[in-house]
Scaffold this motif. Structure first.
Motif, PDB file in Angstrom:
ATOM      1  N   LYS A  78     106.554   7.110  27.988  1.00 36.30           N
ATOM      2  CA  LYS A  78     105.300   6.373  28.052  1.00 36.30           C
ATOM      3  C   LYS A  78     105.429   5.188  28.994  1.00 36.30           C
ATOM      4  N   SER A 109     102.382   9.713  14.346  1.00 39.10           N
ATOM      5  CA  SER A 109     103.779   9.636  14.801  1.00 39.10           C
ATOM      6  C   SER A 109     103.850  10.105  16.247  1.00 39.10           C
ATOM      7  N   ASP A 110     105.021   9.969  16.848  1.00 39.00           N
ATOM      8  CA  ASP A 110     105.217  10.443  18.220  1.00 39.00           C
ATOM      9  C   ASP A 110     104.956  11.941  18.323  1.00 39.00           C
ATOM     10  N   GLU A 111     105.261  12.657  17.249  1.00 36.67           N
ATOM     11  CA  GLU A 111     105.124  14.116  17.262  1.00 36.67           C
ATOM     12  C   GLU A 111     103.662  14.573  17.218  1.00 36.67           C
ATOM     13  N   VAL A 140     100.795  12.394  17.792  1.00 34.60           N
ATOM     14  CA  VAL A 140      99.832  11.422  18.304  1.00 34.60           C
ATOM     15  C   VAL A 140      98.829  12.049  19.271  1.00 34.60           C
ATOM     16  N   ASP A 176     101.051   0.560  20.639  1.00 32.51           N
ATOM     17  CA  ASP A 176     102.288   0.783  19.886  1.00 32.51           C
ATOM     18  C   ASP A 176     102.934  -0.524  19.447  1.00 32.51           C
TER      19      ASP A 176
END
Length: 289
Positions: free
Chosen positions: A2, A161-163, A165, A202
């Motif tokens: 990111k 979560s990152d998984e 999002v 974030d």
């Protein structure tokens, strides 16, 4: 990996000074549990809060306010008529309206009230957790994603979560586009979208969920910024202001070996001290393509 959207961060950081120079009046129909903290958060950033819930003056307050906030944290029968009157008047006067549909999807009262308010006024911003936003998508037959919030808190399956999002971001964007609004989803990470552009914030930390009212405060802050800028940028700078203030309040709490009551005080302090430089230095803002 990111990458910070430095241009958007710089642009939105300038809105803080505009807010303080303008000192807009923000009428907040909010949760009685958190009303004092909400008023102090709005004051800290430079706007002027009114916390009126009285039906007899609702229309007059809406007419003189620069933005209005409706929070359904405590949907008392006495306030429901006031909420509807304010929503109708806000649409009539083109006053920015921010809706916080607390625990929508949990009870029929909250479902019906949320549907009515959205239909009556098309809020400029809807702010909630992922479970609440999914519930709205279901209520308006936009999505079929099943979700059941844990009271006023987000369901475990809905935690961003990152998984997940990106999947959640596109779902929220679909709902925002269909309802013609901006949606701000608060959580471990925050998703903000007007249906066309999607941003991720974030910043923020776990201590923010250990005191009452951080979500309510954020909604009222969005109301303040909505008085001086478009809904998408208002939602972005409000979220950055609140989450960065939360990060700095947590750091001070840890440094002094204190607890959540001190964090609550430091949070207001950091909102009061918030400025463009602090946003630019600390913001974690990413655009999702």
């Amino acid at each position: 990996m990111k990458q910070n959207d430095t241009e958007k961060i710089k642009q939105t950081s300038q809105i803080i000074e505009k807010l303080r120079k303008t000192n807009p009046l923000i009428d907040c129909i909010t949760n009685y549990v958190t009303v004092n903290d909400c008023a102090n958060a709005v004051l800290a950033l430079g706007a002027s809060p009114a916390m009126s819930t009285e039906e007899l003056e609702a229309i007059e307050f809406t007419q003189i306010s620069n933005a209005v906030v409706i929070n359904m944290g405590s949907p008392l029968q006495i306030n429901l008529t006031t909420m509807q009157m304010v929503a109708v008047e806000a649409k009539k006067t083109n006053t920015p309206l921010i809706l916080d549909p607390v625990a929508v999807g949990v009870t029929s009262l909250r479902n019906q009230t949320t549907q009515n308010l959205i239909k009556l006024a098309t809020p400029n911003i809807i702010r909630g957790n992922m479970s609440e936003i999914k519930a709205i998508g279901q209520l308006f037959n936009i999505t079929q994603t099943d979700s059941k919030a844990k009271g006023v808190d987000v369901a475990e399956d809905d935690i961003i979560s990152d998984e997940n999002v990106e999947e959640n971001a596109y779902l929220v964007a679909k709902i925002a586009k269909e309802l013609e609004t901006t949606i701000a989803v608060s959580g471990v990470m925050d998703i903000i979208t007007n249906g066309d552009e999607i941003y991720l914030v974030d910043n923020g930390n776990e201590v923010m969920s250990q005191i009452t009212g951080t979500g309510c405060m954020l909604t009222c802050i969005m109301g303040a910024y909505s008085a001086v800028v478009n809904p998408l940028d208002a939602a972005i700078i409000a979220t950055l202001s609140m989450t960065i203030a939360g990060d700095q309040a947590r750091d001070k709490m840890i440094q002094k070996d204190e607890g959540s009551a001190s964090f609550r005080t430091y949070l207001i302090d950091e909102l009061y001290k918030m400025n463009a430089e602090t946003i630019i230095e600390n913001a974690k803002l990413y655009k999702i393509k």
